[in-house]
Write a protein that holds these residues in place. Sequence first.
Motif, PDB file in Angstrom:
ATOM      1  N   ARG A 253      -7.356   2.445  -7.095  1.00 25.85           N
ATOM      2  CA  ARG A 253      -6.270   3.092  -6.358  1.00 25.85           C
ATOM      3  C   ARG A 253      -5.243   2.037  -5.949  1.00 25.85           C
ATOM      4  O   ARG A 253      -5.607   0.967  -5.429  1.00 25.85           O
TER       5      ARG A 253
ATOM      6  N   GLU B 116      -7.627   6.897   3.076  1.00 25.92           N
ATOM      7  CA  GLU B 116      -8.109   7.627   1.905  1.00 25.92           C
ATOM      8  C   GLU B 116      -9.136   6.835   1.096  1.00 25.92           C
ATOM      9  O   GLU B 116      -9.875   7.428   0.287  1.00 25.92           O
TER      10      GLU B 116
ATOM     11  N   GLU C  12      -2.302   5.190   6.188  1.00 26.01           N
ATOM     12  CA  GLU C  12      -2.655   6.460   5.564  1.00 26.01           C
ATOM     13  C   GLU C  12      -3.390   6.227   4.242  1.00 26.01           C
ATOM     14  O   GLU C  12      -4.385   6.905   3.942  1.00 26.01           O
ATOM     15  N   PHE C  13      -2.902   5.278   3.452  1.00 31.67           N
ATOM     16  CA  PHE C  13      -3.569   4.956   2.185  1.00 31.67           C
ATOM     17  C   PHE C  13      -4.978   4.443   2.446  1.00 31.67           C
ATOM     18  O   PHE C  13      -5.945   4.889   1.789  1.00 31.67           O
ATOM     19  N   TRP C  14      -5.116   3.511   3.395  1.00 32.87           N
ATOM     20  CA  TRP C  14      -6.452   2.993   3.694  1.00 32.87           C
ATOM     21  C   TRP C  14      -7.375   4.097   4.194  1.00 32.87           C
ATOM     22  O   TRP C  14      -8.578   4.072   3.944  1.00 32.87           O
TER      23      TRP C  14
ATOM     24  N   HIS D   7     -11.166  -4.452  -1.255  1.00 33.79           N
ATOM     25  CA  HIS D   7      -9.776  -4.011  -1.315  1.00 33.79           C
ATOM     26  C   HIS D   7      -8.872  -5.242  -1.268  1.00 33.79           C
ATOM     27  O   HIS D   7      -9.189  -6.225  -0.586  1.00 33.79           O
TER      28      HIS D   7
ATOM     29  N   LYS E 111       0.260   5.242  -5.933  1.00 34.66           N
ATOM     30  CA  LYS E 111       1.086   5.888  -4.917  1.00 34.66           C
ATOM     31  C   LYS E 111       2.218   4.930  -4.591  1.00 34.66           C
ATOM     32  O   LYS E 111       1.980   3.768  -4.272  1.00 34.66           O
TER      33      LYS E 111
ATOM     34  N   LEU F 155      -1.465   1.307  -3.900  1.00 34.09           N
ATOM     35  CA  LEU F 155      -0.275   1.635  -3.110  1.00 34.09           C
ATOM     36  C   LEU F 155       0.756   0.565  -3.412  1.00 34.09           C
ATOM     37  O   LEU F 155       0.540  -0.616  -3.137  1.00 34.09           O
TER      38      LEU F 155
ATOM     39  N   VAL G 101      -3.143  -2.816  -2.265  1.00 34.04           N
ATOM     40  CA  VAL G 101      -1.831  -2.581  -1.660  1.00 34.04           C
ATOM     41  C   VAL G 101      -0.951  -3.768  -2.024  1.00 34.04           C
ATOM     42  O   VAL G 101      -1.295  -4.916  -1.725  1.00 34.04           O
TER      43      VAL G 101
ATOM     44  N   SER H  45      -9.389  -0.724  -4.086  1.00 31.87           N
ATOM     45  CA  SER H  45      -7.968  -0.398  -3.921  1.00 31.87           C
ATOM     46  C   SER H  45      -7.137  -1.666  -3.850  1.00 31.87           C
ATOM     47  O   SER H  45      -7.656  -2.758  -3.591  1.00 31.87           O
TER      48      SER H  45
ATOM     49  N   HIS I 119       2.347   4.089   6.225  1.00 31.49           N
ATOM     50  CA  HIS I 119       2.046   4.337   4.812  1.00 31.49           C
ATOM     51  C   HIS I 119       0.782   3.592   4.392  1.00 31.49           C
ATOM     52  O   HIS I 119      -0.051   4.120   3.638  1.00 31.49           O
TER      53      HIS I 119
END
Length: 256
Positions: free
Chosen positions: A198, A242, A238-240, A149, A217, A200, A179, A177, A235
């Motif tokens: 994914r 998922e 919460e993303f992590w 990630h 997102k 964020l 961020v 993912s 935020h």
Amino acid sequence: MSTHASADPDNETRNILVRPVANTISADSPRHKPAPKSGSNGLGLKFWYNASDDGTDENLVILLHGLGDTHGPFGKLGKSLKLPQTATLALQAPQQIPYLYEEAFQWYPSFDELGEFIKDPNPSVGVEAVLGAIEYMISECTWPANRIHLFGFAQGGSVALEVGLRWWRKNGTGLKSIVSVGGGLVSYPTMKEKADTRVLLMKDDGRQVGRGYENIKQVTLSHSSMPKNQDEWGHVMEFWSEVLEKRVDGDLYQVL
């Protein structure tokens, strides 16, 4: 010129639930991963590595600082996150900002000879450096790409997004993912098929990022710095929750 911001998540202890998912652990993904090495045969960038606190290295979050910073604050951030079964790796950008005597680094050339921002910068130097670090972590430290990630702030967020696209184009599969806080794409991608990583995006306008990624997102912050409080960090957490995976008794569980 420095865009250094506090990297303290200021989060409280959270209750974390897990649910079973398909077991995709391979025999080449041991519970405890070797730490990266420095030097000419090592990672290639200055870094701060934190193995998982609980002794199970199932996820790797790579942290990329913003323009004018170093990897130090993000190394401390990674240590303070204490995400379950998650190691963190803070990388330092490869270039010292010219004409500054303080430790201030950039992922790619950002200023011209007059000290003005370059309007259309080329992020290749930073992208290649981070790609090289990821490839090292896969080949030498046994991390699967689908457990990696990226978290980046400002210029580091832009590099994270560019790296994700380069990885997708090269390998046909995405990193797990990304961020990005305050950073967008530097390039203008034209994709036959968008990356499935994914994302964020904590930024006002994500339209350009949508040219390269299909699963975004978006959260809008009222400022341009790192998340400042528990609500804003919530935020990210919460993303992590998922996307991070958790291994329990040989089975794979998803963190909730």
